[in-house]
Write a protein that holds these residues in place. Structure first.
Motif, short mmCIF file in Angstrom:
data_model
loop_
_atom_site.label_atom_id
_atom_site.label_comp_id
_atom_site.label_asym_id
_atom_site.label_seq_id
_atom_site.Cartn_x
_atom_site.Cartn_y
_atom_site.Cartn_z
N ALA A 22 0.89 -1.40 -0.13
CA ALA A 22 0.31 -0.37 0.07
C ALA A 22 0.90 1.73 -0.16
O ALA A 22 0.48 2.08 -0.59
N LYS A 23 2.23 1.30 0.69
CA LYS A 23 2.84 2.11 0.96
C LYS A 23 3.80 2.57 -0.44
O LYS A 23 3.01 4.12 -0.80
N LYS A 24 4.07 1.96 -1.01
CA LYS A 24 4.86 1.86 -2.61
C LYS A 24 3.60 1.92 -3.34
O LYS A 24 4.02 3.22 -4.86
N LEU A 25 2.73 2.12 -3.49
CA LEU A 25 1.54 2.39 -4.60
C LEU A 25 0.66 4.25 -4.20
O LEU A 25 0.83 4.61 -5.09
N ILE A 26 0.79 4.11 -3.04
CA ILE A 26 0.70 5.94 -2.72
C ILE A 26 1.17 6.29 -3.48
O ILE A 26 1.05 8.28 -3.35
N GLU A 27 2.88 5.55 -3.47
CA GLU A 27 3.71 6.85 -3.29
C GLU A 27 3.85 7.75 -4.79
O GLU A 27 4.54 7.92 -5.56
N VAL A 28 3.36 5.67 -5.63
CA VAL A 28 3.43 6.53 -6.95
C VAL A 28 1.91 7.40 -7.92
O VAL A 28 1.21 7.61 -8.70
N GLY A 29 0.96 7.73 -6.43
CA GLY A 29 -0.05 8.46 -6.98
C GLY A 29 -0.92 7.53 -6.79
O GLY A 29 -2.14 7.88 -7.20
N MET A 30 -1.32 6.22 -6.78
CA MET A 30 -2.84 5.65 -6.28
C MET A 30 -3.20 5.49 -5.18
O MET A 30 -2.44 6.39 -4.14
N ARG A 31 -4.66 6.05 -5.47
CA ARG A 31 -5.37 5.73 -4.55
C ARG A 31 -5.64 4.14 -3.97
O ARG A 31 -5.78 3.40 -4.65
N VAL A 32 -5.67 4.01 -2.33
CA VAL A 32 -5.33 1.90 -1.92
C VAL A 32 -6.81 2.43 -1.12
O VAL A 32 -6.72 3.07 0.01
N ASP A 198 16.22 -9.83 10.69
CA ASP A 198 14.98 -10.49 10.13
C ASP A 198 15.69 -8.93 8.71
O ASP A 198 15.17 -9.27 7.25
N ALA A 199 16.58 -8.99 8.30
CA ALA A 199 17.33 -8.01 8.08
C ALA A 199 17.42 -9.66 6.42
O ALA A 199 17.96 -8.48 5.30
N TRP A 200 18.01 -9.82 7.00
CA TRP A 200 18.67 -10.74 5.48
C TRP A 200 17.06 -11.36 4.64
O TRP A 200 17.25 -11.75 3.37
N LYS A 201 15.70 -10.48 5.19
CA LYS A 201 14.49 -11.52 4.81
C LYS A 201 14.07 -9.92 3.89
O LYS A 201 15.06 -9.13 3.63
N ILE A 202 13.22 -10.59 3.09
CA ILE A 202 12.74 -10.17 2.00
C ILE A 202 11.60 -9.02 2.96
O ILE A 202 11.12 -9.46 3.63
N GLN A 203 11.84 -7.63 2.05
CA GLN A 203 10.85 -6.58 2.95
C GLN A 203 10.00 -6.52 2.29
O GLN A 203 9.88 -6.74 1.12
N PRO A 204 8.67 -6.31 3.06
CA PRO A 204 7.60 -5.45 2.62
C PRO A 204 7.71 -4.53 1.26
O PRO A 204 6.20 -5.19 0.88
N GLU A 205 8.51 -3.90 1.71
CA GLU A 205 7.88 -2.98 0.89
C GLU A 205 8.96 -3.35 -0.27
O GLU A 205 8.55 -2.83 -1.93
N ASP A 206 10.35 -3.82 -0.44
CA ASP A 206 10.55 -5.71 -1.58
C ASP A 206 9.34 -5.88 -2.15
O ASP A 206 9.18 -5.76 -4.16
N ILE A 207 7.89 -6.52 -1.75
CA ILE A 207 6.98 -7.16 -2.38
C ILE A 207 5.87 -5.78 -3.22
O ILE A 207 5.99 -5.99 -4.47
N GLY A 208 6.51 -4.99 -2.59
CA GLY A 208 5.28 -3.30 -3.45
C GLY A 208 6.43 -3.44 -4.44
O GLY A 208 5.90 -2.36 -4.84
N ASP A 209 7.38 -3.53 -5.13
CA ASP A 209 8.28 -2.22 -5.96
C ASP A 209 8.39 -3.74 -6.62
O ASP A 209 7.84 -3.38 -7.85
N LEU A 210 8.11 -5.36 -6.44
CA LEU A 210 7.71 -5.73 -7.42
C LEU A 210 6.01 -5.73 -7.73
O LEU A 210 5.89 -5.91 -9.64
N VAL A 211 5.07 -5.31 -7.07
CA VAL A 211 3.94 -5.31 -7.56
C VAL A 211 4.08 -4.16 -8.63
O VAL A 211 3.18 -3.99 -9.17
N LEU A 212 4.66 -2.94 -8.42
CA LEU A 212 4.69 -2.11 -9.04
C LEU A 212 5.05 -2.22 -11.29
O LEU A 212 4.53 -2.44 -11.31
#
Length: 236
Positions: A22-32, A198-212
């Motif tokens: 959600a955070k990533k989508l809002i950053e590019v101007g989407m409504r969520v 958990d620093a070695w793990k995928i971060q939630p924002e990484d999935i956000g980038d993937l969705v974008l």
């Protein structure tokens, strides 16, 4: 897809992967619109993400089809369209099959598997109008089985199969359908408290980038199933 002004709906959006996307989508101007079972928790997350013009907090239990119908109606009433969905809500109970309770089994089936059906069923007509994108959040557990994972594996194998079949059903309407299959992600899932371990793990924002990335893909091209995993797994 020109993303500015587009409308997305994310189930289980108050924390973890849903919140990061959600955070990533809002950053590019989407409504969520984000939903969860407890409106207070979802509203607090929505306040953090943006103002009322950008974010809509919804109370919805994805195990209940009527809840998802109500959520979709609220989105359409507010913004008049629905372009992108991430069916993200999920639970996990891990136990050997002889120790797993019926309650744990049904909790996973109802949320992880029935939930993605309820979300798509409630939104499919809106997606036909927008020629939108429906995504499910599966897991590498949807292709790799493991001990004490019978219930979770069953649901995530089911989500992968459901999503791929739905993709074949809906592409004639120019609706894109994909499933995202992450490995270890730094979330609160299964009682974890994310921190430096958990620093070695995928971060939630990484999935956000993937969705974008998926949303920006040329309309002629569809990555219908995407596996994603940590580059370097933790060595225990």
């Amino acid at each position: 897809m020109n993303l500015n002004g587009k409308v997305a709906y994310i189930t289980g959006g108050s924390k973890g992967i849903g919140f990061g996307v959600a955070k990533k989508l809002i950053e590019v101007g989407m409504r969520v619109a984000i939903s969860g079972r407890k409106l207070k928790t979802v509203s607090q997350a929505a306040e953090y993400l943006g103002d009322a013009n950008q974010v809509l907090a919804l109370e919805s239990d994805v195990t209940q089809h009527r809840d998802e119908q109500k959520a979709v109606r609220a989105i359409l009433d507010k913004w008049g369209q629905l372009d992108v969905i991430l069916a993200n809500a999920g639970v996990g109970h891990f136990a050997a099959i002889d120790e797993m309770s019926e309650e744990q089994w049904h909790s996973m089936i109802d949320t992880n598997l029935n939930g993605v059906f309820h979300t798509l069923k409630a939104s499919v007509e809106a997606l036909k109008k927008s020629k939108g994108y429906y995504m499910t959040l599966a897991s590498l557990a949807g292709t790799n089985f493991f001990a004490s994972g019978a219930g979770y594996n069953a649901t995530k194998f089911g989500v992968v199969g459901f999503t791929q079949a739905a993709m074949l059903d809906l592409r004639k309407y120019d609706i894109k359908v994909s499933t995202i299959m992450p490995g270890s992600v730094a979330t609160h899932f299964n009682g974890n408290e994310p921190d430096e371990k958990d620093a070695w793990k995928i971060q939630p924002e990484d999935i956000g980038d993937l969705v974008l990335d998926l949303l920006k893909m040329h309309p002629r091209t569809l990555p219908s199933k995407v596996e994603v995993r940590p580059t370097r797994p933790d060595k225990k």
